[in-house]
Write an enzyme that holds these catalytic residues in place. Structure first.
Site, PDB file in Angstrom:
ATOM      1  N   GLN A  96       0.846  -1.429   0.170  1.00  0.00           N
ATOM      2  CA  GLN A  96      -0.045   0.051   0.553  1.00  0.00           C
ATOM      3  C   GLN A  96       1.437   1.556   0.258  1.00  0.00           C
ATOM      4  O   GLN A  96       2.323   1.705   0.973  1.00  0.00           O
ATOM      5  CB  GLN A  96      -1.079  -0.114   1.607  1.00  0.00           C
ATOM      6  CG  GLN A  96      -1.879   1.214   1.164  1.00  0.00           C
ATOM      7  CD  GLN A  96      -2.298   0.858   0.379  1.00  0.00           C
ATOM      8  OE1 GLN A  96      -2.925   1.387  -0.968  1.00  0.00           O
ATOM      9  NE2 GLN A  96      -3.981   0.563   0.602  1.00  0.00           N
ATOM     10  N   ALA A 156      -3.428   3.579  -6.965  1.00  0.00           N
ATOM     11  CA  ALA A 156      -2.971   3.123  -7.288  1.00  0.00           C
ATOM     12  C   ALA A 156      -3.069   1.730  -6.762  1.00  0.00           C
ATOM     13  O   ALA A 156      -3.502   1.052  -7.331  1.00  0.00           O
ATOM     14  CB  ALA A 156      -1.318   3.211  -6.838  1.00  0.00           C
ATOM     15  N   TYR A 157      -3.399   1.538  -5.334  1.00  0.00           N
ATOM     16  CA  TYR A 157      -4.234   0.525  -4.985  1.00  0.00           C
ATOM     17  C   TYR A 157      -5.134   0.625  -5.838  1.00  0.00           C
ATOM     18  O   TYR A 157      -5.502  -0.867  -5.695  1.00  0.00           O
ATOM     19  CB  TYR A 157      -4.299   0.301  -3.486  1.00  0.00           C
ATOM     20  CG  TYR A 157      -4.751  -0.658  -3.106  1.00  0.00           C
ATOM     21  CD1 TYR A 157      -3.965  -1.672  -2.196  1.00  0.00           C
ATOM     22  CD2 TYR A 157      -6.017  -0.636  -2.416  1.00  0.00           C
ATOM     23  CE1 TYR A 157      -4.016  -2.782  -1.759  1.00  0.00           C
ATOM     24  CE2 TYR A 157      -6.040  -1.157  -1.787  1.00  0.00           C
ATOM     25  CZ  TYR A 157      -5.469  -2.964  -0.941  1.00  0.00           C
ATOM     26  OH  TYR A 157      -5.280  -3.895  -0.492  1.00  0.00           O
ATOM     27  N   ALA A 158      -6.479   1.251  -5.501  1.00  0.00           N
ATOM     28  CA  ALA A 158      -7.484   0.879  -5.885  1.00  0.00           C
ATOM     29  C   ALA A 158      -7.031   0.932  -7.281  1.00  0.00           C
ATOM     30  O   ALA A 158      -8.148  -0.085  -8.250  1.00  0.00           O
ATOM     31  CB  ALA A 158      -8.129   2.518  -6.165  1.00  0.00           C
ATOM     32  N   LYS A 161      -6.589  -3.330  -7.336  1.00  0.00           N
ATOM     33  CA  LYS A 161      -7.885  -4.218  -6.978  1.00  0.00           C
ATOM     34  C   LYS A 161      -8.964  -3.882  -8.323  1.00  0.00           C
ATOM     35  O   LYS A 161      -9.515  -5.274  -7.719  1.00  0.00           O
ATOM     36  CB  LYS A 161      -7.618  -4.064  -5.043  1.00  0.00           C
ATOM     37  CG  LYS A 161      -6.844  -4.406  -4.411  1.00  0.00           C
ATOM     38  CD  LYS A 161      -6.244  -5.695  -4.300  1.00  0.00           C
ATOM     39  CE  LYS A 161      -4.967  -5.738  -3.100  1.00  0.00           C
ATOM     40  NZ  LYS A 161      -5.244  -7.352  -3.394  1.00  0.00           N
TER      41      LYS A 161
END
Length: 252
Positions: A96, A156-158, A161
């Site tokens: 994260q 970036a995480y969104a 995922k």
């Protein structure tokens, strides 16, 4: 019914199995009878391996730094070489990075997409090359609430995922007919190291807790049963599903 959840004589590979959700999943699969390959960055960290072996199953540590493509590409063949097969793959490991989008660095973007998406894709591909010809296998990806929602300060995480959710469906569309189940678990707000910043923020932590119908943050042990279900014969007709383990968050 007990036989439907029995993982005896199965081999499961798990990324990120040294702590948090990944550790709980690895232990849960081992408790159900599976031999375990821990795909981990440090081969010196043997604590979880030793804990698993106390359950009476085999456990091997396969070096797999998700930032190193050659290690990622070698992980599945090495698992098969050392444990004889691969029946279950759990893509759990992730990183994260938090920052307002206007300040989010290209380096952080690339790191998150590499670990949380490209490595997942490559491991799925390698597993599929083994599972599709033998007409059986279970792949379990770990998605996120931000597979459905945008989140805050985690572009970036969104993105990664969200892509993991779509990759799960795409692979299920191709491989279901070959007896390979590809599904994803969607964790809600879980009390793990990744969420330390949120837990330590009194305002955000209170806001989050107030929205969870179950009235508590989740813990890693909440994922044992879910993982065993998706890894076992009990889920043979479940394909391309995103199974939320979120205390009711998405239904609120």
């Amino acid at each position: 019914m007990k036989q439907s959840f029995d993982l005896g004589n199965k081999v499961a590979a798990v990324t990120g199995g040294t702590r948090g959700i990944g550790k709980a999943i690895a232990l849960g699969l081992a408790e159900a009878g599976a031999d375990i390959a821990l795909l981990q960055r440090s081969i010196e960290n043997t604590a979880v391996k030793e804990e698993i072996e106390k359950l009476g199953v085999r456990c091997e540590i396969i070096q797999c730094d998700l930032d190193h493509l050659e290690q990622v590409k070698n992980a599945v063949p090495e698992t098969i070489k050392r444990l004889g097969s691969l029946d279950i793959l759990v893509n759990n490991a992730g990183i994260q990075r938090r920052s307002p989008a206007v300040d989010f660095s290209e380096e952080d973007w690339d790191s998150v997409l590499q670990v949380n998406l490209k490595a997942v894709w490559l491991l799925c591909q390698q597993a599929g090359r083994h599972m599709v010809p033998k007409q059986s296998g279970k792949i379990i990806n770990i998605a996120s609430l931000v597979s459905f929602q945008g989140g805050l300060y985690v572009p970036a995480y969104a993105s990664a995922k969200g892509a993991v959710a779509q990759l799960t469906k795409a692979l299920a569309n191709e491989w279901s007919v070959h007896g390979v189940n590809v599904n994803a678990i969607v964790p809600g707000y879980i009390a793990t190291e990744m969420n330390t910043a949120l837990i330590d923020d009194p305002v955000r932590s209170k806001q989050i807790l107030e929205r969870i119908p179950a009235g508590r943050w989740g813990n890693p042990e909440d994922f044992k049963g879910t993982a065993v279900y998706l890894a076992s014969e009990a889920s043979n007709y479940v394909h391309g599903h995103l199974l939320a383990v979120d205390g009711g968050w998405l239904g609120r």
